[in-house]
Design an enzyme around this catalytic site. Sequence first.
Site, PDB file in Angstrom:
ATOM      1  N   CYS A  29       0.833  -1.206   0.000  1.00 53.23           N
ATOM      2  CA  CYS A  29       0.000   0.000   0.000  1.00 53.23           C
ATOM      3  C   CYS A  29       0.862   1.248   0.000  1.00 53.23           C
ATOM      4  O   CYS A  29       0.582   2.217  -0.702  1.00 53.23           O
ATOM      5  CB  CYS A  29      -0.921   0.028   1.219  1.00 53.23           C
ATOM      6  SG  CYS A  29      -2.104  -1.324   1.252  1.00 53.23           S
ATOM      7  N   GLY A  30       1.926   1.214   0.779  1.00 50.24           N
ATOM      8  CA  GLY A  30       2.831   2.363   0.831  1.00 50.24           C
ATOM      9  C   GLY A  30       3.401   2.681  -0.530  1.00 50.24           C
ATOM     10  O   GLY A  30       3.435   3.836  -0.958  1.00 50.24           O
TER      11      GLY A  30
END
Length: 170
Positions: A47-48
């Site tokens: 996600c980062g």
Amino acid sequence: MASILSAGTAAPNFTLPVTPDQNLTLSDLKGKNVIIAFYPADWSPVCGDQVTLYNELLPEFHKHDAELLGISVDGVWCHAAFARNRNLHFPLLADFEPKGEVARKYRAYRATEGVCERALFVLDREGTIAWSYCSPIAINPGADGILDALDQLSKKANAHGHSEDAHQQK
């Protein structure tokens, strides 16, 4: 994987918190293209990488008069810390309580894990889904599909005599 809402479907409207004291309502963005990126969790590595990539591509999205919204079941304070840590310049919406309610409307909720799918939606100026994609949860879907969908919307708008420049007020 979920069978998320498909192209041609009217995007379900929603209002979600962006900060502890500020909400965003999807219908307020009518007249713009909207990118909705559902993702499982703020601090997960994939996600980062995904949100960092989208943050870098914001100027490209804005060229298409598109607003980017990130949505996960994380709370507003978690989003605030994550956005600050990643220096994000687009809103992260908290689909926190009732948990996953908006993700469920888009059929992008994983009830077994209690998180959103890694699902992408591109909405046209009328609020209709023009493109959607559900990525395997461990894989960053990148941005090519989003950019292709925005290109198609721009071509369609230009073919109908809508000038992109008319929307460039920035």
